[in-house]
Design an enzyme around this catalytic site. Structure first.
Site, mmCIF file in Angstrom:
data_model
loop_
_atom_site.group_PDB
_atom_site.id
_atom_site.type_symbol
_atom_site.label_atom_id
_atom_site.label_comp_id
_atom_site.label_asym_id
_atom_site.label_seq_id
_atom_site.Cartn_x
_atom_site.Cartn_y
_atom_site.Cartn_z
ATOM 1 N N TYR B 108 53.699 141.370 -1.225
ATOM 2 C CA TYR B 108 52.545 140.915 -0.428
ATOM 3 C C TYR B 108 51.285 141.659 -0.826
ATOM 4 O O TYR B 108 51.308 142.882 -1.011
ATOM 5 C CB TYR B 108 52.823 141.167 1.064
ATOM 6 C CG TYR B 108 51.634 140.881 1.951
ATOM 7 C CD1 TYR B 108 51.456 139.641 2.542
ATOM 8 C CD2 TYR B 108 50.661 141.859 2.186
ATOM 9 C CE1 TYR B 108 50.349 139.370 3.335
ATOM 10 C CE2 TYR B 108 49.545 141.602 2.976
ATOM 11 C CZ TYR B 108 49.394 140.358 3.547
ATOM 12 O OH TYR B 108 48.309 140.088 4.326
ATOM 13 N N GLU B 196 44.691 136.398 0.845
ATOM 14 C CA GLU B 196 46.082 136.781 1.062
ATOM 15 C C GLU B 196 46.986 136.100 0.042
ATOM 16 O O GLU B 196 46.928 134.886 -0.115
ATOM 17 C CB GLU B 196 46.491 136.392 2.479
ATOM 18 C CG GLU B 196 47.809 136.991 2.913
ATOM 19 C CD GLU B 196 48.107 136.666 4.369
ATOM 20 O OE1 GLU B 196 48.151 137.597 5.186
ATOM 21 O OE2 GLU B 196 48.297 135.472 4.677
#
Lengths: 290, 386
Positions: B108, B196
């Site tokens: 991530y 993101e």
């Protein structure tokens, strides 16, 4: 009986030739504020209602001794205006402008943290010390001089709280709208020490909103350092997560940013939390009586 | 403002952030052609502004162009329900067809602005592919953060720290640094509020790829990014919210039955709160702003009333810059032109309140006057119950 501003504060209005700037400069003068200059690049040498207009803040400081600024410059140019005010070494800058890009405010914030200038706002109604001076756009007549400080992230909700106090015969020392954006010049935490150091402020109203953690940090400070009573309110108890409620800063993006969590931490810190916005005045009344 | 995944990836590619090859398709036959061009196994991904698409059945694997066409047929037009769309779901209008990747590791990466430090913060985790909020809650020690000094910029040592924290092999270190620095440039140069990559993947042949991408932009900065503004997909937004935005009104539709019109965001939220406390449920958030004109008030009123769930209306205006007489004129004009078919409670206070009250009184409109917020909320809840 006030913080930050009084009848001696010498103010330059940046963007004084615009519609908003000229209107509110006049209103501030009518309230007794010393507006000593205005700026509008290219219009130096003219005047607005007898207030001399300069091309730069530096000139306004040099020729009229301005120590504070009130900014009505459009959003895409407002960060530049704040930076010019900081460069002019003013003590206080109040930026009313709504809609400044966050990246611009990051630059401003980084400069202001290394300067002696204090910034209030942006996206705020400004400051009023009732009976003394106002640097802002709030309706003057709802205020009354007195012992209660008011600090808030909102505009009209602050008027609501002030009006409740005034209707109960309780006046205010200084009312500050700190602004609804994610990055603001002064937070609750920055201003709380000023209210507690002011001998004539006997109680404080703190109005927060969902989003961020400024209220939680303020609550910790109040718990550790405050002796006077504080009434708190958090707007957005019914707001759905992930939606920006008007203010760019009012968005729940994590569990700690909800109204419920903020109210819980404030209560733990000894703050009297008004669940209903209609109870703010009454809560203060009961606390300063007892 | 939000954009679709394929639009976010187009922006990333401009900055040389590695993404799987792929294109957007609006029809099954377009999906087939794209799959044929890619010449390998593909993934067909529903494009909506919400997460959780895989679980809702919006992401399908296809080994051949035929299968890609079939998958697109199933996905385009479907009503996709995820934890972010709410129970009503979202109709899928387009799909991203992209090459399938061999995943060795799911990681991530995210960039947001930290309000407390007034700095951009880059977050990295070796648990990618799951909701980051869940990781933050259950295993906060697995999220690593680097705060950026905006005057110095994002430094290579910071990227290295994050790469090591994600336990990337040292053979991909330079790729990881380049990836993160490019991502930061996207964040900075496009005035993003969120970038993101979840998941960021390490492939079997040791490449880093943005398998998914989400970018949100700062609405206040869109005027300096006309190319990004072009990407706005109005079909992803509530039609009443789109209509409201034309008039600079801040409107958010909610699921209650009491329509509210308020000036100022804080007061609007507080009005919703007090309606709830009085036992009712707000149908919307509506902030007419600090400098509302008669025309704006009229449009606000029209939008408010076009919500069929609205059974009663509460108007709460504290005049500061906004003058109560202007607001009152807007209300009267709107009610006369549109016809007022539900009960209305009005609470006005502040600048020119007497003139405002007189205008309402003389209008002959059928409404209830309230004296304060509590009184207003109680009255509107009572009339909403009929």
């Amino acid at each position: 009986m006030s913080i930050l501003i009084d009848q001696k504060t010498r103010v330059v209005v940046q963007g004084i030739t615009g519609k908003e700037g000229s209107f509110h400069a006049k209103q501030c003068v009518a309230y007794g504020t010393k507006i000593v200059a205005g700026t509008s690049p290219g219009k130096g040498g003219t005047s607005v209602d007898g207030i001399p207009v300069f091309n730069t803040v530096a000139e306004a400081v040099e020729k009229e001794g301005a120590t504070a600024s009130l900014i009505f410059v459009p959003p895409m140019f407002a960060a530049d205006a704040v930076l010019e005010a900081i460069d002019g070494k003013l003590d206080l800058v109040v930026c009313i402008t709504e809609g400044i890009p966050t990246a611009d405010m990051l630059r401003v914030k980084n400069v202001i943290m290394r300067s002696k200038t204090r910034l209030i706002g942006p996206n705020c109604p400004g400051i009023i010390s009732p009976g003394k001076a106002k640097l802002g756009i709030m309706p003057a007549r709802i205020h009354q001089e007195g012992p209660v400080g008011v600090i808030s992230r909102s505009g009209t909700l602050t008027y609501e709280a002030v009006w409740q106090l005034t209707c109960l015969g309780i006046g205010q020392s200084t009312c500050i709208g700190i602004g609804g954006d994610p990055i603001i010049g002064s937070t609750f935490l920055d201003l709380l020490p000023l209210f507690s150091a002011d001998r004539d402020t006997k109680a404080l109203v703190m109005i927060g909103e969902i989003g961020g953690s400024a209220e939680q940090e303020a609550a910790q400070y109040i718990k550790a350092h405050y002796k006077m009573p504080v009434v708190g309110f958090i707007a957005g108890q019914t707001a759905p997560p992930g939606r920006r409620m008007g203010h760019a800063g009012a968005i729940i993006s994590g569990g700690k940013e909800t109204a419920e969590e903020k109210m819980r931490i404030m209560e733990e810190a000894g703050i009297t939390v008004a669940r209903s916005p209609a109870e703010i005045g009454e809560k203060i009344k009961s606390l300063i009586k007892s | 403002m939000k954009v679709h995944e394929y639009q976010a990836k187009a922006i990333l590619r401009k900055y040389s952030v590695a993404c799987p090859r792929g294109e957007v398709a609006y029809t099954p036959s377009e999906a087939r052609d794209i799959a044929a061009r890619l010449g390998k196994k593909v993934v067909v991904k529903a494009q909506i502004h919400a997460g959780g698409r895989g679980k809702g059945g919006g992401i399908k694997l296809a080994a051949t162009p035929d299968e890609a066409e079939k998958a697109a047929k199933e996905v385009i037009g479907m009503c996709l329900k995820t934890y972010q769309t709410g129970p009503q779901g979202r109709i899928v209008k387009r799909v991203l067809v992209e090459e399938a990747s061999d995943i060795k590791k799911e990681l991530y990466l995210g960039i947001v602005i930290d309000r407390r430090t007034a700095a951009p913060v880059i977050m990295a985790s070796r648990s990618g592919g799951v909701e980051i909020e869940k990781v933050a809650e259950l295993t906060p020690e697995l999220i690593f953060r680097e705060y950026i000094d905006i005057t110095a910029g994002f430094q290579p040592y910071q990227a290295r720290k994050l790469a090591f924290a994600m336990r990337l092999p040292s053979t991909v270190l330079s790729k990881a640094i380049a990836f993160m620095q490019a991502l930061y440039r996207v964040f900075q140069e496009s005035d993003a509020s969120l970038v993101e990559i979840n998941p960021l993947i390490l492939t079997e042949d040791d490449n880093l790829l943005a398998l998914d991408a989400k970018i949100n932009f700062d609405d206040n900065a869109l005027t300096r990014h006309p190319d990004i503004r072009e990407m706005r997909d109005l079909e992803e937004e509530d039609p009443l919210e789109v209509e409201a935005s034309k008039y600079n009104l801040n409107y958010i539709k909610l699921d209650g039955n009491i329509g509210c019109m308020v000036n100022g965001a804080g007061l609007a939220m507080a009005t919703m709160d007090i309606i709830k406390l009085a036992g009712g449920s707000p149908a919307n958030f509506l902030d007419v702003g600090g400098g509302a004109s008669e025309e704006q008030v009229k449009n606000a009123f029209r939008i408010l009333l076009s919500d069929k769930n609205v059974k009663a209306v509460l108007i709460n205006i504290f005049g500061g810059i906004v003058r109560c007489d202007i607001v009152a004129q807007g209300i009267v004009r709107a009610a006369q032109e549109l016809g007022l078919h539900v009960p209305m409670v009005v609470r006005i206070e502040g600048t020119n309140v007497e003139q405002g009250r007189a205008i309402l009184q003389e209008s002959g409109l059928n409404f209830t006057v309230a004296t304060g917020m509590k009184d207003a909320a109680e009255k509107v809840v009572a009339v909403s119950r009929g």
